[in-house]
Scaffold this motif. Sequence first.
Motif, PDB file in Angstrom:
ATOM      1  N   ALA A  31     -13.995 -30.025  54.324  1.00 33.16           N
ATOM      2  CA  ALA A  31     -14.498 -29.540  55.608  1.00 33.16           C
ATOM      3  C   ALA A  31     -15.588 -30.454  56.144  1.00 33.16           C
ATOM      4  N   GLY A  32     -16.165 -31.250  55.284  1.00 30.79           N
ATOM      5  CA  GLY A  32     -17.209 -32.174  55.686  1.00 30.79           C
ATOM      6  C   GLY A  32     -17.521 -33.129  54.551  1.00 30.79           C
ATOM      7  N   VAL A  33     -18.299 -34.166  54.852  1.00 27.52           N
ATOM      8  CA  VAL A  33     -18.613 -35.212  53.880  1.00 27.52           C
ATOM      9  C   VAL A  33     -20.105 -35.492  53.903  1.00 27.52           C
ATOM     10  N   LEU A  34     -20.713 -35.526  52.698  1.00 25.28           N
ATOM     11  CA  LEU A  34     -22.100 -35.941  52.552  1.00 25.28           C
ATOM     12  C   LEU A  34     -22.098 -37.259  51.786  1.00 25.28           C
ATOM     13  N   ASP A  35     -22.028 -38.348  52.521  1.00 28.89           N
ATOM     14  CA  ASP A  35     -21.923 -39.690  51.932  1.00 28.89           C
ATOM     15  C   ASP A  35     -23.333 -40.254  51.789  1.00 28.89           C
ATOM     16  N   MET A  36     -24.085 -39.680  50.866  1.00 26.72           N
ATOM     17  CA  MET A  36     -25.496 -40.031  50.740  1.00 26.72           C
ATOM     18  C   MET A  36     -25.726 -41.286  49.899  1.00 26.72           C
ATOM     19  N   THR A  37     -24.657 -41.768  49.194  1.00 24.90           N
ATOM     20  CA  THR A  37     -24.818 -42.928  48.309  1.00 24.90           C
ATOM     21  C   THR A  37     -23.695 -43.939  48.554  1.00 24.90           C
ATOM     22  N   PRO A  38     -23.775 -44.696  49.638  1.00 30.39           N
ATOM     23  CA  PRO A  38     -22.743 -45.708  49.905  1.00 30.39           C
ATOM     24  C   PRO A  38     -23.011 -47.013  49.166  1.00 30.39           C
ATOM     25  N   ALA A  39     -23.505 -46.914  47.925  1.00 30.44           N
ATOM     26  CA  ALA A  39     -23.928 -48.092  47.161  1.00 30.44           C
ATOM     27  C   ALA A  39     -22.802 -49.078  46.926  1.00 30.44           C
ATOM     28  N   GLU A  40     -21.558 -48.602  46.994  1.00 33.11           N
ATOM     29  CA  GLU A  40     -20.422 -49.485  46.742  1.00 33.11           C
ATOM     30  C   GLU A  40     -20.357 -50.651  47.725  1.00 33.11           C
ATOM     31  N   TRP A  41     -20.958 -50.472  48.902  1.00 34.16           N
ATOM     32  CA  TRP A  41     -20.909 -51.562  49.877  1.00 34.16           C
ATOM     33  C   TRP A  41     -21.695 -52.785  49.405  1.00 34.16           C
ATOM     34  N   ALA A  42     -22.826 -52.567  48.713  1.00 29.63           N
ATOM     35  CA  ALA A  42     -23.579 -53.711  48.210  1.00 29.63           C
ATOM     36  C   ALA A  42     -22.751 -54.496  47.194  1.00 29.63           C
ATOM     37  N   ASP A  43     -22.030 -53.773  46.333  1.00 34.03           N
ATOM     38  CA  ASP A  43     -21.164 -54.450  45.371  1.00 34.03           C
ATOM     39  C   ASP A  43     -19.997 -55.141  46.062  1.00 34.03           C
ATOM     40  N   GLU A  44     -19.428 -54.486  47.059  1.00 34.10           N
ATOM     41  CA  GLU A  44     -18.279 -55.045  47.775  1.00 34.10           C
ATOM     42  C   GLU A  44     -18.644 -56.356  48.472  1.00 34.10           C
ATOM     43  N   PHE A  82     -21.373 -58.376  47.901  1.00 36.62           N
ATOM     44  CA  PHE A  82     -22.127 -59.415  47.187  1.00 36.62           C
ATOM     45  C   PHE A  82     -21.663 -59.606  45.741  1.00 36.62           C
ATOM     46  N   GLY A  83     -20.441 -59.177  45.426  1.00 31.68           N
ATOM     47  CA  GLY A  83     -19.837 -59.546  44.156  1.00 31.68           C
ATOM     48  C   GLY A  83     -20.132 -58.662  42.976  1.00 31.68           C
ATOM     49  N   GLY A  84     -20.644 -57.452  43.208  1.00 31.16           N
ATOM     50  CA  GLY A  84     -20.882 -56.534  42.105  1.00 31.16           C
ATOM     51  C   GLY A  84     -19.596 -55.928  41.586  1.00 31.16           C
ATOM     52  N   LYS A  85     -19.728 -55.101  40.558  1.00 32.14           N
ATOM     53  CA  LYS A  85     -18.535 -54.584  39.890  1.00 32.14           C
ATOM     54  C   LYS A  85     -18.064 -53.236  40.433  1.00 32.14           C
ATOM     55  N   GLY A  86     -18.774 -52.684  41.425  1.00 36.06           N
ATOM     56  CA  GLY A  86     -18.440 -51.340  41.883  1.00 36.06           C
ATOM     57  C   GLY A  86     -17.958 -51.265  43.313  1.00 36.06           C
ATOM     58  N   GLY A  87     -17.360 -52.325  43.833  1.00 34.98           N
ATOM     59  CA  GLY A  87     -16.838 -52.277  45.200  1.00 34.98           C
ATOM     60  C   GLY A  87     -15.688 -51.299  45.331  1.00 34.98           C
ATOM     61  N   ALA A  88     -15.591 -50.653  46.493  1.00 37.52           N
ATOM     62  CA  ALA A  88     -14.546 -49.656  46.726  1.00 37.52           C
ATOM     63  C   ALA A  88     -13.529 -50.102  47.765  1.00 37.52           C
ATOM     64  N   GLY A  89     -13.574 -51.360  48.161  1.00 36.68           N
ATOM     65  CA  GLY A  89     -12.584 -51.864  49.105  1.00 36.68           C
ATOM     66  C   GLY A  89     -13.047 -51.821  50.538  1.00 36.68           C
ATOM     67  N   ALA A 131     -18.406 -33.908  43.735  1.00 33.58           N
ATOM     68  CA  ALA A 131     -19.247 -35.101  43.683  1.00 33.58           C
ATOM     69  C   ALA A 131     -18.449 -36.291  43.151  1.00 33.58           C
ATOM     70  N   PHE A 132     -18.645 -37.441  43.753  1.00 31.91           N
ATOM     71  CA  PHE A 132     -17.949 -38.667  43.373  1.00 31.91           C
ATOM     72  C   PHE A 132     -18.974 -39.732  43.004  1.00 31.91           C
ATOM     73  N   HIS A 133     -18.792 -40.319  41.829  1.00 31.98           N
ATOM     74  CA  HIS A 133     -19.680 -41.389  41.378  1.00 31.98           C
ATOM     75  C   HIS A 133     -19.404 -42.625  42.229  1.00 31.98           C
ATOM     76  N   ALA A 134     -20.436 -43.164  42.834  1.00 29.38           N
ATOM     77  CA  ALA A 134     -20.267 -44.319  43.733  1.00 29.38           C
ATOM     78  C   ALA A 134     -20.114 -45.596  42.916  1.00 29.38           C
ATOM     79  N   ASN A 135     -19.015 -45.678  42.175  1.00 32.55           N
ATOM     80  CA  ASN A 135     -18.794 -46.793  41.254  1.00 32.55           C
ATOM     81  C   ASN A 135     -17.542 -47.595  41.572  1.00 32.55           C
ATOM     82  N   GLY A 136     -16.974 -47.414  42.751  1.00 31.23           N
ATOM     83  CA  GLY A 136     -15.727 -48.086  43.121  1.00 31.23           C
ATOM     84  C   GLY A 136     -14.582 -47.097  43.139  1.00 31.23           C
ATOM     85  N   PRO A 137     -14.027 -46.757  41.985  1.00 30.32           N
ATOM     86  CA  PRO A 137     -12.968 -45.739  41.955  1.00 30.32           C
ATOM     87  C   PRO A 137     -13.421 -44.399  42.516  1.00 30.32           C
ATOM     88  N   GLY A 138     -14.697 -44.065  42.339  1.00 34.51           N
ATOM     89  CA  GLY A 138     -15.198 -42.805  42.876  1.00 34.51           C
ATOM     90  C   GLY A 138     -15.112 -42.756  44.388  1.00 34.51           C
TER      91      GLY A 138
END
Length: 401
Positions: free
Chosen positions: A236-249, A251-258, A215-222
Amino acid sequence: MRKTIAILATLDSKGQEATFIASWVEDLGHAVVLIDAGVMGQPAARPTVSREQVAHAADVDLDSLRSVGDRGAAIAAMARGAAAIVTELQRSGRIDGILGLGGSSGSAIAAAAMLALPIGFPKVLVSTMGSGNTRPYVGARDVTLMHSVVDISGLNRVSRKIFANAAAAVCGMAAVSLPAANDRPMIGLTMMGLTTPCAMVASAALEDAGFEVLAFHANGPGGQAMETLIEEGFFAGVLDMTPAEWADELFGGKGGAGPERMEAAGRRSLPQVVSVGGLDMVRFGPLSVVPGHYRSRHLHEHNPAITLMRTTPQECRQLGELIATKLNRARGPTHILLPMRGLSNVDRAGGVFEDEEARCVLFAALREKLNPQVKCIEMDLHINDPEFGRALASDLISLIK
């Protein structure tokens, strides 16, 4: 068992300190590879790997770097060279851990080298930059960052203890021998506090089906860490159920992931199931640091350190269109599941961020922009309903099998 530790520093300015650490490593029964990443002054210690070799690994000439006198270019070149050197040493089994030390410039060089090494390889960085914004030095890797407290300028009763602790830390890490890992296929999963119930249910279902879940915390580095491990072939697969980093990316939040977030799985043709957890919010620090132009928006103090801002219908449309664009590029089987009753614990009936209009705009943008090969499944559930978590896991298992 005797290990070999790489010590990376600019030996013109940090030679005394690097030598002190090297002596501690040797006293603990291990060998040292001393790497000099300095440029201008004369090294104060004899390196195992010279600065000329480091520059050569970056395809530059050390004398040319000196003559140009561009500090930024010199740091960038030595960082590339140091990364190339330590990567080859690690791949060939000639080092078992790395310790770097420096101020802002030395830390930048050492961090570049450490970020090129695999997760799990022991990495300790003693830095004057160890208190504050440490993301440039840690990134998506498991770098152990030790604040030097005092400047790295000579030996004193404080620095000696810190350097000795750092030497003991990296030696201890290198000496650890774990039993062989199980061979269960691994799943990468994204989550945040406000989607934790869903993640727990989905993880349990995947574990019961024979998978190991990371599990990866959707906080940018995660998110960045998950993308890195996808590229390295962990999953083997990905469950990307929390792409919240996009909202930060966006609109200027602190958790963008690039800007490359949500691309690696598609590029590697991995089965992936995606949802929209956390897209109801942009995350900032304390209320006092929320940008002025957002102060009139719908804000919620999640805790004293985190302020959330509800995304508007217009922002949700942008998010839907962007995520659809990312998923349309996927080469492997890709599904997206939409929880029609809410995207997080605060976006639900009676929740502080409940906004049916914003959700509907998000879902409409996804429906309109997704290519037919990306299956879109709507469920009359909240994201944290147990049935939704089980549906995510079941869908991913079916794609993998």
